[in-house]
Design a protein around this motif. Structure first.
Motif, PDB file in Angstrom:
ATOM      1  N   ASP A  74       0.813  -1.218   0.000  1.00 61.02           N
ATOM      2  CA  ASP A  74       0.000   0.000   0.000  1.00 61.02           C
ATOM      3  C   ASP A  74       0.845   1.267   0.000  1.00 61.02           C
ATOM      4  OD1 ASP A  74      -2.252  -1.568   0.056  1.00 61.02           O
ATOM      5  OD2 ASP A  74      -2.587  -1.376   2.214  1.00 61.02           O
ATOM      6  N   HIS A  75       2.134   1.122   0.284  1.00 54.15           N
ATOM      7  CA  HIS A  75       3.045   2.278   0.312  1.00 54.15           C
ATOM      8  C   HIS A  75       4.183   2.076  -0.684  1.00 54.15           C
ATOM      9  CE1 HIS A  75       0.961   2.461   4.220  1.00 54.15           C
ATOM     10  NE2 HIS A  75       1.209   3.753   4.198  1.00 54.15           N
ATOM     11  N   ARG A  76       3.871   1.453  -1.795  1.00 50.88           N
ATOM     12  CA  ARG A  76       4.922   1.040  -2.743  1.00 50.88           C
ATOM     13  C   ARG A  76       5.729   2.196  -3.290  1.00 50.88           C
ATOM     14  NH1 ARG A  76       1.568  -1.927  -7.254  1.00 50.88           N
ATOM     15  NH2 ARG A  76       0.473  -2.605  -5.379  1.00 50.88           N
ATOM     16  N   ASP A  77       5.168   3.417  -3.284  1.00 47.02           N
ATOM     17  CA  ASP A  77       5.854   4.568  -3.875  1.00 47.02           C
ATOM     18  C   ASP A  77       6.715   5.336  -2.877  1.00 47.02           C
ATOM     19  OD1 ASP A  77       4.741   4.073  -6.384  1.00 47.02           O
ATOM     20  OD2 ASP A  77       2.942   5.237  -5.918  1.00 47.02           O
ATOM     21  N   LEU A  78       6.803   4.855  -1.661  1.00 50.20           N
ATOM     22  CA  LEU A  78       7.625   5.542  -0.656  1.00 50.20           C
ATOM     23  C   LEU A  78       9.073   5.100  -0.768  1.00 50.20           C
ATOM     24  CD1 LEU A  78       5.479   5.491   2.606  1.00 50.20           C
ATOM     25  CD2 LEU A  78       5.982   7.443   1.139  1.00 50.20           C
ATOM     26  N   GLY A  79       9.976   6.081  -0.768  1.00 45.40           N
ATOM     27  CA  GLY A  79      11.401   5.794  -0.794  1.00 45.40           C
ATOM     28  C   GLY A  79      12.040   6.075   0.548  1.00 45.40           C
ATOM     29  N   MET A  80      13.305   5.752   0.652  1.00 51.27           N
ATOM     30  CA  MET A  80      14.030   6.032   1.886  1.00 51.27           C
ATOM     31  C   MET A  80      14.080   7.524   2.185  1.00 51.27           C
ATOM     32  SD  MET A  80      17.182   3.340   2.012  1.00 51.27           S
ATOM     33  CE  MET A  80      16.888   1.672   2.639  1.00 51.27           C
ATOM     34  N   ARG A  81      14.127   8.338   1.140  1.00 47.15           N
ATOM     35  CA  ARG A  81      14.152   9.791   1.362  1.00 47.15           C
ATOM     36  C   ARG A  81      12.852  10.259   2.023  1.00 47.15           C
ATOM     37  NH1 ARG A  81      15.804  12.608  -3.369  1.00 47.15           N
ATOM     38  NH2 ARG A  81      16.733  10.644  -4.030  1.00 47.15           N
ATOM     39  N   ASP A  82      11.747   9.550   1.787  1.00 52.14           N
ATOM     40  CA  ASP A  82      10.486   9.895   2.443  1.00 52.14           C
ATOM     41  C   ASP A  82      10.542   9.555   3.927  1.00 52.14           C
ATOM     42  OD1 ASP A  82       8.935  10.699   0.029  1.00 52.14           O
ATOM     43  OD2 ASP A  82       9.287   8.615  -0.528  1.00 52.14           O
ATOM     44  N   TRP A  83      11.146   8.423   4.259  1.00 54.86           N
ATOM     45  CA  TRP A  83      11.302   8.053   5.662  1.00 54.86           C
ATOM     46  C   TRP A  83      12.188   9.061   6.387  1.00 54.86           C
ATOM     47  CZ3 TRP A  83      12.762   2.265   4.475  1.00 54.86           C
ATOM     48  CH2 TRP A  83      11.616   1.591   4.045  1.00 54.86           C
ATOM     49  N   ILE A  84      13.292   9.435   5.727  1.00 55.09           N
ATOM     50  CA  ILE A  84      14.231  10.383   6.342  1.00 55.09           C
ATOM     51  C   ILE A  84      13.616  11.778   6.423  1.00 55.09           C
ATOM     52  CG2 ILE A  84      16.447  11.552   6.031  1.00 55.09           C
ATOM     53  CD1 ILE A  84      17.465   8.936   4.686  1.00 55.09           C
ATOM     54  N   GLY A  85      12.999  12.217   5.325  1.00 55.33           N
ATOM     55  CA  GLY A  85      12.565  13.609   5.241  1.00 55.33           C
ATOM     56  C   GLY A  85      11.178  13.896   5.772  1.00 55.33           C
ATOM     57  N   ALA A  86      10.343  12.859   5.989  1.00 60.02           N
ATOM     58  CA  ALA A  86       8.973  13.095   6.448  1.00 60.02           C
ATOM     59  C   ALA A  86       8.626  12.310   7.710  1.00 60.02           C
ATOM     60  CB  ALA A  86       7.985  12.754   5.330  1.00 60.02           C
ATOM     61  N   ASP A  87       8.875  10.999   7.708  1.00 55.25           N
ATOM     62  CA  ASP A  87       8.486  10.177   8.852  1.00 55.25           C
ATOM     63  C   ASP A  87       9.260  10.555  10.117  1.00 55.25           C
ATOM     64  OD1 ASP A  87       7.473   8.979   6.537  1.00 55.25           O
ATOM     65  OD2 ASP A  87       7.485   6.986   7.436  1.00 55.25           O
ATOM     66  N   GLY A 113      20.590   6.350  11.778  1.00 53.05           N
ATOM     67  CA  GLY A 113      21.743   7.232  11.922  1.00 53.05           C
ATOM     68  C   GLY A 113      21.838   8.224  10.783  1.00 53.05           C
ATOM     69  N   HIS A 114      21.385   7.816   9.592  1.00 55.29           N
ATOM     70  CA  HIS A 114      21.334   8.752   8.467  1.00 55.29           C
ATOM     71  C   HIS A 114      20.328   9.865   8.739  1.00 55.29           C
ATOM     72  CE1 HIS A 114      22.767   5.203   5.749  1.00 55.29           C
ATOM     73  NE2 HIS A 114      23.771   5.764   6.405  1.00 55.29           N
ATOM     74  N   VAL A 115      19.221   9.504   9.401  1.00 50.32           N
ATOM     75  CA  VAL A 115      18.246  10.525   9.808  1.00 50.32           C
ATOM     76  C   VAL A 115      18.936  11.618  10.618  1.00 50.32           C
ATOM     77  CG1 VAL A 115      16.274  10.955  11.328  1.00 50.32           C
ATOM     78  CG2 VAL A 115      16.232   9.000   9.759  1.00 50.32           C
ATOM     79  N   ILE A 116      19.732  11.195  11.596  1.00 46.82           N
ATOM     80  CA  ILE A 116      20.422  12.152  12.458  1.00 46.82           C
ATOM     81  C   ILE A 116      21.479  12.912  11.677  1.00 46.82           C
ATOM     82  CG2 ILE A 116      21.958  12.334  14.459  1.00 46.82           C
ATOM     83  CD1 ILE A 116      20.406   9.889  15.614  1.00 46.82           C
ATOM     84  N   ALA A 117      22.276  12.208  10.879  1.00 44.01           N
ATOM     85  CA  ALA A 117      23.372  12.831  10.144  1.00 44.01           C
ATOM     86  C   ALA A 117      22.883  13.841   9.113  1.00 44.01           C
ATOM     87  CB  ALA A 117      24.219  11.765   9.466  1.00 44.01           C
ATOM     88  N   LEU A 118      21.648  13.664   8.624  1.00 38.80           N
ATOM     89  CA  LEU A 118      21.096  14.592   7.636  1.00 38.80           C
ATOM     90  C   LEU A 118      20.222  15.670   8.276  1.00 38.80           C
ATOM     91  CD1 LEU A 118      20.234  12.137   4.719  1.00 38.80           C
ATOM     92  CD2 LEU A 118      22.224  13.623   4.977  1.00 38.80           C
ATOM     93  N   GLY A 119      20.285  15.787   9.588  1.00 32.40           N
ATOM     94  CA  GLY A 119      19.576  16.865  10.275  1.00 32.40           C
ATOM     95  C   GLY A 119      18.075  16.702  10.309  1.00 32.40           C
ATOM     96  N   ALA A 120      17.584  15.455  10.184  1.00 30.29           N
ATOM     97  CA  ALA A 120      16.137  15.217  10.133  1.00 30.29           C
ATOM     98  C   ALA A 120      15.554  14.740  11.453  1.00 30.29           C
ATOM     99  CB  ALA A 120      15.823  14.191   9.043  1.00 30.29           C
ATOM    100  N   ALA A 121      16.358  14.778  12.519  1.00 31.61           N
ATOM    101  CA  ALA A 121      15.886  14.289  13.818  1.00 31.61           C
ATOM    102  C   ALA A 121      15.269  15.389  14.675  1.00 31.61           C
ATOM    103  CB  ALA A 121      17.038  13.631  14.582  1.00 31.61           C
ATOM    104  N   GLY A 122      14.948  16.502  14.054  1.00 32.94           N
ATOM    105  CA  GLY A 122      14.248  17.573  14.765  1.00 32.94           C
ATOM    106  C   GLY A 122      15.164  18.709  15.185  1.00 32.94           C
ATOM    107  N   PRO A 123      14.597  19.903  15.299  1.00 30.56           N
ATOM    108  CA  PRO A 123      15.373  21.063  15.754  1.00 30.56           C
ATOM    109  C   PRO A 123      15.615  21.007  17.257  1.00 30.56           C
ATOM    110  CG  PRO A 123      13.086  21.680  15.477  1.00 30.56           C
ATOM    111  CD  PRO A 123      13.201  20.254  15.005  1.00 30.56           C
ATOM    112  N   GLU A 124      16.574  21.773  17.708  1.00 29.51           N
ATOM    113  CA  GLU A 124      16.881  21.901  19.142  1.00 29.51           C
ATOM    114  C   GLU A 124      17.202  20.554  19.778  1.00 29.51           C
ATOM    115  OE1 GLU A 124      13.872  24.138  21.167  1.00 29.51           O
ATOM    116  OE2 GLU A 124      13.779  25.680  19.600  1.00 29.51           O
ATOM    117  N   LEU A 125      17.861  19.691  19.023  1.00 34.92           N
ATOM    118  CA  LEU A 125      18.298  18.406  19.551  1.00 34.92           C
ATOM    119  C   LEU A 125      19.477  18.638  20.492  1.00 34.92           C
ATOM    120  CD1 LEU A 125      17.471  15.414  19.013  1.00 34.92           C
ATOM    121  CD2 LEU A 125      19.370  15.318  17.380  1.00 34.92           C
ATOM    122  N   SER A 126      19.386  18.071  21.689  1.00 34.33           N
ATOM    123  CA  SER A 126      20.450  18.289  22.679  1.00 34.33           C
ATOM    124  C   SER A 126      21.645  17.379  22.445  1.00 34.33           C
ATOM    125  CB  SER A 126      19.905  18.061  24.095  1.00 34.33           C
ATOM    126  OG  SER A 126      18.894  18.996  24.402  1.00 34.33           O
ATOM    127  N   ALA A 127      21.422  16.152  21.974  1.00 26.81           N
ATOM    128  CA  ALA A 127      22.497  15.205  21.713  1.00 26.81           C
ATOM    129  C   ALA A 127      21.904  13.991  21.016  1.00 26.81           C
ATOM    130  CB  ALA A 127      23.189  14.781  23.008  1.00 26.81           C
TER     131      ALA A 127
END
Length: 290
Positions: A74-87, A113-127
């Motif tokens: 049902d989510h066949r069109d979702l790529g990894m960039r969608d997980w990183i950039g939206a989810d 870890g790619h989520v974190i390295a690409l700055g997608a883990a949210g603003p004002e992250l403490s660590a």
């Protein structure tokens, strides 16, 4: 006392992810565990429970089209960039809204870890802690036989089955949970590139990595068949805007025969590794509250 709560978190681009909150009575910080590819959130339950026992409200989740967040077909069109950039940002924003007064932390495993390295883990992250995450180009896999196996899975069987079925039965290929077809295609495409998604101009990966300012602890193992210490360094080397502390664990020192790509977050590491991770997270949460 700890309470576990299942929640549905809307994603801005459509749909929702299913997450679990492990909440202590009086949390001192809130943390999101960003999962590895094809790894269900249940895998992280023991680790999340351990964090909650030590005062850290912890959220685990499945990317859309995996695990409890909907079928891959049902989510066949979702790529990894969608997980990183939206989810991932959706879950991070939900956690911050739920606990607005607490320091914000993250643990990212492999793709997480790619989520974190690409700055997608949210603003004002403490660590944040990056676990077994690297520049995942196939040519960097040390073992010839493993390189061949991964190439066949990512570049032949996976894409073919995705076109045929509309999803990839990764569970039958030994790759974990079933995946949306587009996620497999994108994974295979990046894995062909010498520097993984850093060679994909549409990802702006180096630019995004340079915006990360939260302190990072990057941990791996000496026996990981994919995320070797040198390839972890190749990833964290792009985090030019922050400090990165590196630790590599060996099976003998941890008192186990092997650790591998997933082992640091298994229950067997509860006594050997988890206390060090919690101590590091607590120290940075404390700095954020001063």
């Amino acid at each position: 006392m700890r309470n576990n709560e299942t929640v549905r978190i809307p994603v801005a681009t459509g749909g929702a992810v299913t997450a679990t909150l492990f909440a202590p009575g009086e949390p001192v910080a809130v943390l999101v565990v960003h999962p590895a590819t094809a790894t269900p959130q249940g895998f992280y339950a023991s680790f999340a429970g351990y964090l909650a026992e030590h005062g850290i409200a912890t959220v685990t989740y499945d990317y859309r089209g995996t695990g409890r967040s909907g079928s891959p077909r049902d989510h066949r069109d979702l790529g990894m960039r969608d997980w990183i950039g939206a989810d991932a940002p959706a879950v991070a924003a939900w956690a911050a809204e739920r606990f607005p007064a607490l320091p914000r932390l993250a643990v990212g495993h492999s793709l997480g870890g790619h989520v974190i390295a690409l700055g997608a883990a949210g603003p004002e992250l403490s660590a944040a802690v990056i676990v077994a995450s690297h520049v995942a180009a196939v040519h960097t896999i040390p073992s010839f036989l493993e390189r061949v196996r991964v190439r066949v899975m990512l570049h032949v069987l996976g894409p073919a089955l995705g076109r045929l079925l509309g999803y990839v039965p990764a569970s039958k290929l030994g790759l974990g949970e079933d995946l949306p077809a587009t996620a497999m295609t994108e994974w295979g495409s990046w894995a062909r590139m010498r520097n993984y998604f850093f060679d994909d101009p549409s990802m702006r990966a180096a630019e995004r990595a340079a915006t990360v300012t939260a302190p990072i602890l990057a941990v791996g193992t000496s026996d990981d068949p994919w995320s070797t210490p040198s390839q972890m360094d190749a990833l964290t080397g792009h985090l030019t805007g922050t400090t990165v502390e590196r630790r590599t664990y060996a099976p003998a020192a941890a008192g186990v025969p092997m650790i591998g790509h997933h082992g640091l977050l298994r229950r067997s590491m509860r006594d050997a590794v988890w206390p060090e991770l919690v101590a590091w997270l607590h120290a940075h949460a404390a700095k954020a509250t001063r």
